[in-house]
Design a protein around this motif. Structure first.
Motif, short mmCIF file in Angstrom:
data_model
loop_
_atom_site.label_atom_id
_atom_site.label_comp_id
_atom_site.label_asym_id
_atom_site.label_seq_id
_atom_site.Cartn_x
_atom_site.Cartn_y
_atom_site.Cartn_z
N GLU B 560 14.66 -26.73 13.62
CA GLU B 560 14.29 -25.82 12.52
C GLU B 560 15.08 -24.50 12.64
OE1 GLU B 560 10.48 -23.50 10.67
OE2 GLU B 560 10.24 -24.65 12.52
N VAL B 561 15.58 -24.03 11.54
CA VAL B 561 16.37 -22.80 11.55
C VAL B 561 15.64 -21.75 10.72
CG1 VAL B 561 18.58 -21.77 10.92
CG2 VAL B 561 18.50 -24.13 11.71
N ARG B 562 15.50 -20.56 11.27
CA ARG B 562 14.82 -19.51 10.52
C ARG B 562 15.83 -18.41 10.20
NH1 ARG B 562 9.92 -17.74 13.87
NH2 ARG B 562 8.32 -18.56 12.50
N HIS B 563 15.50 -17.68 9.18
CA HIS B 563 16.33 -16.54 8.73
C HIS B 563 17.77 -16.96 8.52
CE1 HIS B 563 12.80 -14.40 9.88
NE2 HIS B 563 12.97 -14.66 11.16
N PHE B 564 17.97 -18.13 7.95
CA PHE B 564 19.35 -18.58 7.73
C PHE B 564 20.00 -17.75 6.62
CE2 PHE B 564 22.47 -21.09 5.41
CZ PHE B 564 23.33 -21.42 6.45
N ASN B 565 21.22 -17.38 6.87
CA ASN B 565 21.94 -16.67 5.81
C ASN B 565 23.43 -17.02 5.90
OD1 ASN B 565 22.40 -15.00 3.67
ND2 ASN B 565 22.70 -13.19 4.97
N GLU B 566 24.04 -17.18 4.76
CA GLU B 566 25.47 -17.48 4.73
C GLU B 566 26.18 -16.35 4.00
OE1 GLU B 566 26.39 -21.39 3.43
OE2 GLU B 566 28.55 -21.09 3.60
N VAL B 567 27.13 -15.74 4.69
CA VAL B 567 27.92 -14.70 4.04
C VAL B 567 29.21 -15.35 3.56
CG1 VAL B 567 28.95 -12.42 4.31
CG2 VAL B 567 26.98 -13.08 5.70
N PRO B 568 29.39 -15.48 2.24
CA PRO B 568 30.54 -16.23 1.74
C PRO B 568 31.86 -15.67 2.27
CG PRO B 568 29.08 -15.59 -0.04
CD PRO B 568 28.57 -14.92 1.17
N LEU B 580 19.60 -16.21 18.38
CA LEU B 580 20.32 -15.82 17.18
C LEU B 580 21.72 -16.42 17.25
CD1 LEU B 580 20.18 -13.96 14.62
CD2 LEU B 580 21.48 -12.33 15.99
N VAL B 581 22.03 -17.26 16.29
CA VAL B 581 23.32 -17.94 16.28
C VAL B 581 24.17 -17.36 15.17
CG1 VAL B 581 24.49 -20.16 16.13
CG2 VAL B 581 22.20 -20.03 17.09
N ARG B 582 25.37 -16.97 15.50
CA ARG B 582 26.32 -16.51 14.48
C ARG B 582 27.60 -17.34 14.58
NH1 ARG B 582 26.36 -10.99 12.66
NH2 ARG B 582 28.29 -10.56 13.77
N ILE B 583 27.99 -17.89 13.45
CA ILE B 583 29.18 -18.73 13.43
C ILE B 583 30.06 -18.22 12.30
CG2 ILE B 583 30.06 -21.10 13.19
CD1 ILE B 583 27.15 -22.01 13.83
N GLY B 584 31.35 -18.05 12.57
CA GLY B 584 32.19 -17.62 11.46
C GLY B 584 33.54 -17.12 11.92
N SER B 585 34.18 -16.34 11.04
CA SER B 585 35.54 -15.89 11.30
C SER B 585 35.53 -14.79 12.36
CB SER B 585 36.17 -15.37 10.02
OG SER B 585 35.48 -14.22 9.60
N ALA B 586 36.73 -14.48 12.85
CA ALA B 586 36.86 -13.47 13.90
C ALA B 586 36.31 -12.13 13.43
CB ALA B 586 38.32 -13.34 14.31
N THR B 602 43.12 -21.93 11.52
CA THR B 602 41.76 -21.68 11.09
C THR B 602 40.87 -21.77 12.32
OG1 THR B 602 42.42 -22.92 9.16
CG2 THR B 602 40.14 -22.27 9.29
N ASN B 603 40.34 -20.64 12.72
CA ASN B 603 39.45 -20.64 13.87
C ASN B 603 38.04 -20.31 13.42
OD1 ASN B 603 41.60 -21.12 15.49
ND2 ASN B 603 41.85 -18.99 16.14
N VAL B 604 37.08 -20.98 14.01
CA VAL B 604 35.69 -20.67 13.74
C VAL B 604 35.04 -20.28 15.06
CG1 VAL B 604 33.49 -21.57 12.96
CG2 VAL B 604 35.58 -22.22 11.76
N TYR B 605 34.56 -19.05 15.11
CA TYR B 605 33.98 -18.51 16.35
C TYR B 605 32.48 -18.75 16.38
CZ TYR B 605 38.43 -16.22 17.12
OH TYR B 605 39.76 -15.99 17.33
N VAL B 606 31.97 -18.89 17.60
CA VAL B 606 30.54 -19.10 17.77
C VAL B 606 30.01 -18.06 18.75
CG1 VAL B 606 28.76 -20.71 18.54
CG2 VAL B 606 30.82 -21.57 17.43
N ALA B 607 28.90 -17.43 18.35
CA ALA B 607 28.25 -16.49 19.27
C ALA B 607 26.76 -16.75 19.26
CB ALA B 607 28.54 -15.05 18.85
N ILE B 608 26.14 -16.74 20.45
CA ILE B 608 24.69 -16.90 20.52
C ILE B 608 24.12 -15.68 21.21
CG2 ILE B 608 22.81 -18.25 21.52
CD1 ILE B 608 24.42 -20.73 21.01
N ASN B 609 23.15 -15.07 20.56
CA ASN B 609 22.52 -13.84 21.05
C ASN B 609 23.57 -12.77 21.35
OD1 ASN B 609 20.01 -15.00 20.86
ND2 ASN B 609 20.13 -15.85 22.94
N GLY B 610 24.56 -12.71 20.51
CA GLY B 610 25.56 -11.66 20.66
C GLY B 610 26.63 -11.95 21.69
N VAL B 611 26.53 -13.09 22.40
CA VAL B 611 27.55 -13.42 23.40
C VAL B 611 28.54 -14.41 22.79
CG1 VAL B 611 27.99 -14.34 25.72
CG2 VAL B 611 25.85 -13.11 25.21
N LEU B 612 29.79 -14.06 22.81
CA LEU B 612 30.80 -14.94 22.24
C LEU B 612 31.06 -16.12 23.17
CD1 LEU B 612 32.85 -15.08 19.83
CD2 LEU B 612 34.53 -14.25 21.46
#
Lengths: 58, 800
Positions: B560-568, B580-586, B602-612
């Motif tokens: 289950e994912v909460r507070h999902f948001n996609e920034v186009p 807190l998972v953040r996935i996206g561009s540099a 094309t790179n997609v970065y992943v950070a969890i709880n602010g740690v890259l």
């Protein structure tokens, strides 16, 4: 030997009739598809049940 | 039939696909999806289960059934008018192209459509053309209902803008069959009349009936001369007008000599003439022509953009969706584009996150991000959520249409002059004239009568009919061999062009690379299973194509994912089990990435709880067999033209070697100019491409091959269509076409032997109707046989 004139006449006429039949067949589209009819003829005729298929138009 | 498919691996009873995860079990049968089950139930209800008896699992998977509302445009009278061929008070007739048709069950079901909809009176299938002709009562049913029925049972007709253009497909020319029939009839009868001449005992007969037989033969030969053989004469004349000698010139000379000499002989009672040979030659050569003309009816090699566009589009009128024919789109219309739909006209984006896949138009492999207010050009395909756009240009004024209609894209069809047979024809006529003149020079002082006879006999025997048969038969068989291996040529002359190729130019996106697949590598700290699961859960909520690709690679159930948001255009954020998972561009994650590197890959970065943790990189996947093809093309110059940026340069270099020319960021016009430049350097260029962006280059090259995953799909206009599964054999195909040219030369040698024998008889004045009647058919038949057998043996050796 004059029978030959007659015979040749008849043979050419008969051949011409076949040519006519061939030309008619091409014209009516029988040479456009040389595969499907060969498959279609192998389909079994079904036992007509509840209702007859719709009548052919035109 | 009830006991079918009781195996452990469940395959769908309807379509034969393997059923994933949970098969749907109904009526003691397994189905892979609801679509297939629904079709089965529909057929069963109507006693149409014979469908399943004819072939095993004949159906077409019903997985991708979209809403039927999209057929609403068929209710429009204008569209109906354009699609139907005939209409009177009670019936309508029309023909649909159904690419899914593939077996005899399909024929059976399509011809029994009237049982599913009583409003349909008759359906006739033409399997080779994949067409079905439908007659329906327009009072009982509508066009839309007919199309919906077809679509429901899995045979959705392909209707594109080109169909509504009003240009009716010209029916295959029957002229060659007429010509062949008439020549055959006349040949048979003239032969019959000429036969007594060959027997010495019938001399008495000849005296009595000779002139009667002769005149009858003349009458029978006239239609052959005027109608059946006309093609050879007109072609020879055209050649003369362009000051060129083609193979038809010596043929016409020979035929003309045969015909005139025969009439002269018969009228002056000199002899029976050569009319049997004349009609026979025309007949044999027409067989060669017929062979040459047979092409693939179901494939279209000359398509333009209209075949790529859909017929209808969803227009929003006062908030209500309405299906409207694309042609009726006006500037200012608001349209809705759903996932995987094509944008038919240049339009401004009003609402929605646009990810436009231009790979087919421009060759860029990654979808392009667009934001509201930007203009989106026609030809792009939306990937992701549905969009709202406002049309700014009509379809006929769009960027793509303009590009297509650009004059540089049209190649003038120059007559192919340097084919083997035309070169041979030139030498033939020169040698013939010399020999004929020599015979004349020798005989005139000795015997005037003999001189004329020798002169005309030389012209007759030199008629290179066997020569003209060699090329169509060798090429025709080669084309069939290629067709068996899923390589379809537009016509037989392409074989010869392929044999002469010395430069091969590839497009990158979609040609060397597999368009649907991408290789993904992760750089950084390796993710453990739990983290992968977390990342996957967040990605599952995004329709962005990159998210989808990573999603498919990762494993684990989604949480289950909460507070999902996609920034186009930037990335995703979501909370999974308190992380807190953040996935996206540099830039989205605030990574100070190397800017130049970032724009290429094309790179997609992943950070969890602010740690890259690291980033995903996407690489193109090269088609299976690329290496094999390149190995086979080592004797040729190789180049790559790509509409994409150069981030793959190093990999391509490794693959193609250092000598290959690599060109990136190429626009369609640049590609075309590149090919032109190569041609100016007298290279024989083969272009292999797949999209509209290659269309100009494909046309400009000597031979353009369109690569496609499904041959019935749209492909740009080209000289040959290659099924992607046969891509690995491309070099074998080229080598084989080269080999067939040797076969043609060998066949020329065989026919030359006959000509030498004939000529030596002719100059001595020994050539007579009986020699002609034996020599001519034997030479024609042996050449046909030799050509056919050699190609078959060569194909077997090449493993085709």
């Amino acid at each position: 030997m004059f029978i030959i004139f007659l015979l040749i006449g008849i043979s050419v006429t008969v051949a011409a009739a076949f040519l006519g039949a061939f030309l008619w067949a091409v014209r009516s589209g029988q040479y456009d598809d040389d595969y499907t009819p060969a498959v279609r003829m192998l389909f079994e005729n079904e036992v007509p049940d509840n209702k007859k298929p719709a009548a052919k138009a035109d | 039939m009830e006991a079918a498919l009781q195996t452990d691996v469940h395959t769908c009873y309807h379509c034969g696909d393997t059923c994933n995860e949970a098969p749907i079990v109904a009526h003691d049968k397994t189905f892979c999806c609801d679509g297939c089950k629904a079709v089965y139930e529909l057929l069963e209800e109507n006693n149409l289960c014979t469908y399943y008896n004819l072939e095993q699992s004949p159906g077409i998977t019903g997985k991708s059934t979209a809403g039927e509302a999209r057929f609403a445009y068929l209710d429009d009278a204008g569209v109906e008018q354009q699609l139907i061929n005939f209409r009177n008070e009670s019936i309508c007739k029309l023909t649909f192209y159904i690419p899914q048709m593939h077996c005899s069950s399909c024929i059976w079901l399509l011809e029994n459509l009237f049982k599913l909809n009583p409003g349909i009176s008759e359906t006739t299938v033409n399997f080779l053309r994949k067409e079905v002709a439908i007659t329906y009562f327009h009072q009982k049913t509508t066009l839309r209902e007919v199309v919906q029925l077809l679509s429901r049972i899995g045979y959705e007709p392909s209707m594109t803008l080109a169909d509504t253009d009003g240009k009716k497909k010209c029916t295959q020319s029957r002229a060659i069959i007429y010509k062949l029939g008439i020549a055959g009839f006349c040949f048979g009868n003239v032969m019959l009349l000429a036969f007594p001449d060959y027997l010495a005992v019938t001399e008495g007969l000849q005296r009595t009936f000779g002139s009667f037989f002769g005149y009858l033969s003349i009458i029978l030969s006239i239609p052959v001369f005027l109608y059946s053989a006309r093609g050879f004469f007109t072609s020879a004349l055209e050649g003369i007008q362009q000051r060129m000698v083609n193979i038809d010139l010596p043929i016409s000379t020979g035929l003309l000599a045969l015909f005139i000499v025969s009439i002269f002989d018969i009228v002056t009672h000199r002899g029976p003439g050569y009319l049997d040979s004349f009609t026979g030659l025309v007949f044999f050569m027409l067989i060669g022509k017929y062979f040459q003309q047979r092409t693939y009816d179901t494939l279209s090699f000359d398509r333009d953009y209209t075949a790529y566009f859909p017929v209808s589009i969803t227009v929003l009128k006062d908030g209500v969706e309405e299906a409207v024919p694309v042609r009726n789109l006006k500037v200012g219309d608001r349209i809705r584009i759903r996932n995987q739909e094509l944008i038919p006209a240049d339009a401004i984006l009003l609402r929605g996150h646009a990810m436009i896949d231009y790979s087919f138009v421009s060759g860029e492999s990654d979808p392009v991000q667009k934001v509201a207010g930007e203009v989106i050009y026609a030809g792009g395909r939306q990937v992701g959520e549905s969009l709202e756009l406002e049309v700014v240009k009509e379809v006929s004024q769009g960027y793509l249409t303009q590009l297509w209609n650009d004059h540089v894209f049209s190649r003038k069809e120059e007559q192919k002059l340097h084919t083997y047979s035309n070169v041979a024809g030139k030498w033939f006529i020169i040698v013939t004239l010399f020999v004929a003149a020599g015979a004349l020079w020798y005989w005139v002082p000795r015997d005037m009568d003999m001189a004329m006879k020798a002169f005309t006999s030389v012209l007759i025997i030199a008629c290179p009919c066997a020569l003209s048969l060699a090329t169509p038969f060798v090429h025709g068989h080669t084309m069939r061999v290629f067709g068996r291996n899923k390589f379809y040529l537009k016509n037989t002359s392409v074989v010869e062009t392929l044999a002469k190729i010395d430069t091969v130019v590839f497009d990158k996106t979609g040609t060397l690379t597999e368009p649907s697949a991408a290789e993904i590598t992760f750089t950084g700290k390796a993710l453990n299973a739990a983290t992968e699961q977390t990342v996957r859960s967040v990605l599952s909520h995004s329709t962005h194509p990159l998210s989808q690709r990573i999603y498919e690679v990762l494993k684990g159930d989604t949480l289950e994912v909460r507070h999902f948001n996609e920034v186009p255009g930037k990335g995703l954020v979501g909370e999974v089990n308190g992380h807190l998972v953040r996935i996206g561009s540099a830039s989205y994650l605030g990574v100070p990435g190397d800017a130049s590197k970032d724009t290429l890959k094309t790179n997609v970065y992943v950070a969890i709880n602010g740690v890259l943790l690291g980033f995903y990189t996407f690489y193109n996947v090269y088609r299976e067999g690329v290496q094999q093809v390149l190995n086979g093309l080592q004797d040729k110059k190789i180049a790559v033209l790509s509409g994409d940026n150069n981030h793959e340069e190093a990999r391509l270099k490794e693959l193609l070697g250092d000598e290959a020319e690599l060109n990136f960021n190429q626009s369609p016009v640049q590609k075309l100019e590149y090919i032109q430049k190569l041609k100016e350097q007298h290279h024989q260029v083969l272009m292999v491409g797949d999209g509209l962006n290659d269309a100009g280059a494909l046309k400009q090259s000597d031979a353009g091959i369109a690569l496609t995953n499904s041959i019935t799909n749209f492909s740009p206009s080209c000289d040959a269509i290659l099924d992607a599964s046969s891509f690995g054999r491309l070099s074998t195909f080229l080598a084989f076409s080269k080999k067939t040219m040797n076969i043609i030369l060998a066949t020329f040698a065989v026919s030359l032997i006959y000509n030498v024998v004939g000529l030596s008889l002719a100059v001595q004045g020994l050539f007579s109707p009986i020699v002609s009647a034996i020599l001519m058919p034997i030479s024609s038949l042996s050449v046909i046989l030799f050509a056919t057998l050699s190609v078959k043996i060569a194909a077997k050796r090449a493993g085709l």
